[in-house]
Design a protein around this motif. Structure first.
Motif, PDB file in Angstrom:
ATOM      1  N   LEU A 110       0.829  -1.204   0.000  1.00  0.00           N
ATOM      2  CA  LEU A 110       0.000   0.000   0.000  1.00  0.00           C
ATOM      3  C   LEU A 110       0.867   1.259   0.000  1.00  0.00           C
ATOM      4  O   LEU A 110       0.576   2.226  -0.727  1.00  0.00           O
ATOM      5  CB  LEU A 110      -0.917  -0.021   1.224  1.00  0.00           C
ATOM      6  CG  LEU A 110      -1.890   1.161   1.377  1.00  0.00           C
ATOM      7  CD1 LEU A 110      -2.833   1.223   0.184  1.00  0.00           C
ATOM      8  CD2 LEU A 110      -2.677   1.034   2.666  1.00  0.00           C
ATOM      9  N   LEU A 111       1.943   1.249   0.797  1.00  0.00           N
ATOM     10  CA  LEU A 111       2.849   2.397   0.834  1.00  0.00           C
ATOM     11  C   LEU A 111       3.510   2.609  -0.521  1.00  0.00           C
ATOM     12  O   LEU A 111       3.640   3.754  -0.990  1.00  0.00           O
ATOM     13  CB  LEU A 111       3.907   2.176   1.922  1.00  0.00           C
ATOM     14  CG  LEU A 111       4.937   3.294   2.105  1.00  0.00           C
ATOM     15  CD1 LEU A 111       4.245   4.590   2.506  1.00  0.00           C
ATOM     16  CD2 LEU A 111       5.970   2.895   3.147  1.00  0.00           C
ATOM     17  N   PHE A 112       3.910   1.534  -1.149  1.00  0.00           N
ATOM     18  CA  PHE A 112       4.523   1.635  -2.477  1.00  0.00           C
ATOM     19  C   PHE A 112       3.549   2.237  -3.486  1.00  0.00           C
ATOM     20  O   PHE A 112       3.914   3.107  -4.288  1.00  0.00           O
ATOM     21  CB  PHE A 112       4.988   0.251  -2.935  1.00  0.00           C
ATOM     22  CG  PHE A 112       5.493   0.216  -4.349  1.00  0.00           C
ATOM     23  CD1 PHE A 112       6.751   0.693  -4.662  1.00  0.00           C
ATOM     24  CD2 PHE A 112       4.697  -0.299  -5.359  1.00  0.00           C
ATOM     25  CE1 PHE A 112       7.212   0.664  -5.969  1.00  0.00           C
ATOM     26  CE2 PHE A 112       5.147  -0.328  -6.667  1.00  0.00           C
ATOM     27  CZ  PHE A 112       6.416   0.151  -6.974  1.00  0.00           C
ATOM     28  N   HIS A 125       1.761   6.790  -6.713  1.00  0.00           N
ATOM     29  CA  HIS A 125       0.700   7.701  -7.122  1.00  0.00           C
ATOM     30  C   HIS A 125       1.099   9.150  -6.865  1.00  0.00           C
ATOM     31  O   HIS A 125       0.859  10.033  -7.708  1.00  0.00           O
ATOM     32  CB  HIS A 125      -0.584   7.362  -6.352  1.00  0.00           C
ATOM     33  CG  HIS A 125      -1.745   8.249  -6.699  1.00  0.00           C
ATOM     34  ND1 HIS A 125      -2.397   8.163  -7.910  1.00  0.00           N
ATOM     35  CD2 HIS A 125      -2.355   9.241  -5.998  1.00  0.00           C
ATOM     36  CE1 HIS A 125      -3.366   9.070  -7.947  1.00  0.00           C
ATOM     37  NE2 HIS A 125      -3.359   9.731  -6.797  1.00  0.00           N
ATOM     38  N   TRP A 126       1.714   9.412  -5.704  1.00  0.00           N
ATOM     39  CA  TRP A 126       2.170  10.763  -5.386  1.00  0.00           C
ATOM     40  C   TRP A 126       3.234  11.220  -6.372  1.00  0.00           C
ATOM     41  O   TRP A 126       3.236  12.375  -6.819  1.00  0.00           O
ATOM     42  CB  TRP A 126       2.699  10.794  -3.966  1.00  0.00           C
ATOM     43  CG  TRP A 126       3.175  12.150  -3.541  1.00  0.00           C
ATOM     44  CD1 TRP A 126       2.418  13.198  -3.100  1.00  0.00           C
ATOM     45  CD2 TRP A 126       4.531  12.603  -3.516  1.00  0.00           C
ATOM     46  NE1 TRP A 126       3.205  14.265  -2.806  1.00  0.00           N
ATOM     47  CE2 TRP A 126       4.514  13.939  -3.049  1.00  0.00           C
ATOM     48  CE3 TRP A 126       5.739  12.011  -3.841  1.00  0.00           C
ATOM     49  CZ2 TRP A 126       5.673  14.676  -2.906  1.00  0.00           C
ATOM     50  CZ3 TRP A 126       6.904  12.741  -3.696  1.00  0.00           C
ATOM     51  CH2 TRP A 126       6.862  14.065  -3.237  1.00  0.00           C
ATOM     52  N   ALA A 137       3.612  10.215  -9.469  1.00  0.00           N
ATOM     53  CA  ALA A 137       2.972  10.482 -10.752  1.00  0.00           C
ATOM     54  C   ALA A 137       2.260  11.829 -10.733  1.00  0.00           C
ATOM     55  O   ALA A 137       2.304  12.592 -11.710  1.00  0.00           O
ATOM     56  CB  ALA A 137       1.993   9.358 -11.083  1.00  0.00           C
ATOM     57  N   ALA A 138       1.583  12.153  -9.604  1.00  0.00           N
ATOM     58  CA  ALA A 138       0.896  13.439  -9.488  1.00  0.00           C
ATOM     59  C   ALA A 138       1.888  14.593  -9.529  1.00  0.00           C
ATOM     60  O   ALA A 138       1.652  15.618 -10.194  1.00  0.00           O
ATOM     61  CB  ALA A 138       0.075  13.475  -8.206  1.00  0.00           C
ATOM     62  N   GLN A 139       3.025  14.446  -8.834  1.00  0.00           N
ATOM     63  CA  GLN A 139       4.042  15.489  -8.837  1.00  0.00           C
ATOM     64  C   GLN A 139       4.637  15.677 -10.229  1.00  0.00           C
ATOM     65  O   GLN A 139       4.865  16.813 -10.678  1.00  0.00           O
ATOM     66  CB  GLN A 139       5.153  15.137  -7.831  1.00  0.00           C
ATOM     67  CG  GLN A 139       4.716  15.205  -6.382  1.00  0.00           C
ATOM     68  CD  GLN A 139       4.337  16.613  -5.960  1.00  0.00           C
ATOM     69  OE1 GLN A 139       4.956  17.591  -6.382  1.00  0.00           O
ATOM     70  NE2 GLN A 139       3.307  16.722  -5.127  1.00  0.00           N
ATOM     71  N   GLN A 140       4.869  14.583 -10.914  1.00  0.00           N
ATOM     72  CA  GLN A 140       5.404  14.672 -12.271  1.00  0.00           C
ATOM     73  C   GLN A 140       4.417  15.368 -13.202  1.00  0.00           C
ATOM     74  O   GLN A 140       4.802  16.198 -14.032  1.00  0.00           O
ATOM     75  CB  GLN A 140       5.734  13.272 -12.785  1.00  0.00           C
ATOM     76  CG  GLN A 140       6.418  13.262 -14.139  1.00  0.00           C
ATOM     77  CD  GLN A 140       6.792  11.864 -14.563  1.00  0.00           C
ATOM     78  OE1 GLN A 140       6.492  10.898 -13.863  1.00  0.00           O
ATOM     79  NE2 GLN A 140       7.459  11.752 -15.692  1.00  0.00           N
ATOM     80  N   LYS A 141       3.131  15.053 -13.048  1.00  0.00           N
ATOM     81  CA  LYS A 141       2.107  15.700 -13.871  1.00  0.00           C
ATOM     82  C   LYS A 141       2.036  17.190 -13.558  1.00  0.00           C
ATOM     83  O   LYS A 141       1.904  18.026 -14.467  1.00  0.00           O
ATOM     84  CB  LYS A 141       0.758  15.031 -13.620  1.00  0.00           C
ATOM     85  CG  LYS A 141      -0.357  15.552 -14.498  1.00  0.00           C
ATOM     86  CD  LYS A 141      -1.636  14.769 -14.249  1.00  0.00           C
ATOM     87  CE  LYS A 141      -2.766  15.291 -15.135  1.00  0.00           C
ATOM     88  NZ  LYS A 141      -4.033  14.536 -14.884  1.00  0.00           N
ATOM     89  N   ARG A 142       2.133  17.509 -12.253  1.00  0.00           N
ATOM     90  CA  ARG A 142       2.095  18.916 -11.860  1.00  0.00           C
ATOM     91  C   ARG A 142       3.283  19.668 -12.429  1.00  0.00           C
ATOM     92  O   ARG A 142       3.143  20.798 -12.941  1.00  0.00           O
ATOM     93  CB  ARG A 142       2.085  19.006 -10.339  1.00  0.00           C
ATOM     94  CG  ARG A 142       1.996  20.425  -9.816  1.00  0.00           C
ATOM     95  CD  ARG A 142       2.001  20.414  -8.313  1.00  0.00           C
ATOM     96  NE  ARG A 142       1.968  21.774  -7.780  1.00  0.00           N
ATOM     97  CZ  ARG A 142       2.035  22.060  -6.484  1.00  0.00           C
ATOM     98  NH1 ARG A 142       2.136  21.071  -5.585  1.00  0.00           N
ATOM     99  NH2 ARG A 142       2.005  23.315  -6.081  1.00  0.00           N
TER     100      ARG A 142
END
Length: 260
Positions: free
Chosen positions: A176-178, A183-184, A186-191
């Protein structure tokens, strides 16, 4: 007289004397219990009271059947000081129904039964020939019963279960941590990608504005130069002139003023 004829004569004599002087049988347990699906040993031991005349036959029978369960022919045996046999050379012949379930041990005459069934319960008989000395024992086969586990075994199983549960829980938490970290990320990269695109757009807009200003400046300069080069119209002035023309007599021939 040959030795074989002598042995058979001696055997006949022992049979006439009671038939119990050639071999001595010992049943160690006349009541035996077994469990369905398991194996059981019908224990027996024997010894010769004197040198036997081979061959000697050992025959096991089951009172619930008319057929011989298994028979074994002793061709030769080494005898100890007390007549105990060892290193016997023998040929055994089990009944087809017991081919893989029955085994006879020539050195002591015991019978091993495998894969017990409820129908195996009953009285078994073993006899030695040519003396025809026979002994009987009873086998009782029981159903399998589940026995409660030992407390120590239960505690051990509980500890193993706890360890397995803990390992599984830790693995799930790590998974779950992985997933969260991925996911975090990927979100940062998208941002970052969106911010970079916005920066590129701003730079392009600034470049376009500077280009327009740079292109418009010469136009304004040209227009200004054109206005500077053009001379302003002079302010109109009123100029008068007098013209005198001769005329016929009698007319006033005064001067005529013209506006220039």
């Amino acid at each position: 007289m040959s030795s074989s004829q002598c042995c058979w004569s001696l055997g006949s004599l022992l049979l006439l004397l009671g038939g119990n002087l050639g071999v001595l049988l010992n049943i160690h347990q006349d009541l035996v219990n077994g469990t369905v699906g398991q194996s059981v040993l019908l224990p027996l031991s024997y010894r010769f009271s004197r040198a036997p005349c081979f061959p000697v036959s050992i025959v096991w029978t089951f009172t619930n059947s008319t057929d011989t369960l298994i028979s074994c022919t002793l061709l030769n045996c080494s005898l100890g000081a007390g007549g105990d046999p060892s290193n016997c050379s023998a040929k055994c012949f089990p009944h087809p129904a017991y081919r893989r379930r029955a085994e006879l041990f020539p050195e002591n005459g015991s019978l091993l039964l495998r894969d017990l069934q409820l129908s195996d319960s009953g009285v078994y008989s073993v006899s030695f020939r040519p003396w025809y000395q026979t002994q009987h024992l009873t086998l009782t086969v029981h159903e399998q019963r589940s026995t409660p586990a030992h407390p120590a075994d239960t505690v051990k199983q509980d500890h193993i279960s706890y360890y397995v549960s803990g390992i599984c829980s830790a693995f799930l938490l790590l998974l779950l941590l992985f997933c969260c970290i991925r996911h975090w990320g990927a979100a940062q990269q998208k941002r970052r990608k969106i911010i970079k695109q916005q920066q590129i757009s701003s730079v392009e807009e600034s470049h376009m504005e500077s280009t327009v200003v740079r292109d418009t400046a010469p136009v304004y300069a040209s227009i200004e130069d054109s206005f500077e080069q053009s001379q302003p119209r002079p302010t109109p002035e009123v100029v008068y002139t007098s013209i005198t023309s001769p005329g016929p007599p009698g007319l006033d021939t005064g001067p005529c003023h013209l506006l220039l």
